[in-house]
Design an enzyme around this catalytic site. Structure first.
Site: not given
Length: 178
Positions: A100, A107-109
């Protein structure tokens, strides 16, 4: 009766007063930063390079469990002027192997996205503590191999968990020493 001259005078006074006003972002940040010390996970530490600039700071996460245990991961956070209507901008400056977080530090959030398809994106009710807890959780319970940013890391985990863990350990030893 208000005349044009009076309006011009009022406008010039309000311009001078507005330079003394604190922005909504700064007002919120003062309050939130004061609360952060009490609400941080024990694996997180924030540092302000300039204590007078609350809109830019560093977060260090040192996971005490999971694949990245023993590493020290540094994130740079910038809070835009549009805060709290827009999320902070976050970049991971420690190179790591994570599904992620890209090797470049993106960032994958969900909560960092203004619009997210899962409905868990940024909302004006969110706070910096939510961002910090979310980033911290990427090393434990929010780890998501099903919706990866680093597809290669997620595919490696699916194919061979031992090789994935070995690569994580290599990155931790090389880039994320405490």
């Amino acid at each position: 009766m208000i005349t044009l001259t009076r309006k011009k005078k009022d406008a010039s006074n309000s311009a001078a007063d507005s330079s003394k006003r604190i922005s909504i972002r700064e007002f919120l940040l003062v309050k939130e930063v004061q609360e952060l010390d009490q609400n941080l996970p024990n694996t997180c530490k924030i540092t302000f390079q300039d204590p007078n600039v609350l809109s830019e700071f560093t977060l260090v996460i040192t996971p005490n469990e999971g694949f990245w245990q023993g590493g020290r991961f540094k994130f740079v956070l910038f809070v835009p002027e549009e805060y709290n209507m827009a999320p902070p901008k976050v970049k991971c400056v420690t190179k790591l192997w994570h599904p992620n977080i890209s090797v470049e530090g993106d960032i994958c959030l969900s909560l960092l996205r203004l619009n997210s398809i899962d409905g868990l994106g940024w909302a004006p009710t969110r706070r910096l503590k939510d961002v910090i807890w979310g980033l911290n959780s990427l090393f434990t319970d929010l780890l998501n191999f099903e919706d990866p940013l680093n597809i290669e890391a997620a595919e490696q985990f699916a194919r061979d968990k031992d090789k994935f863990q070995a690569k994580v350990r290599e990155y931790v030893a090389t880039y994320a020493r405490r």
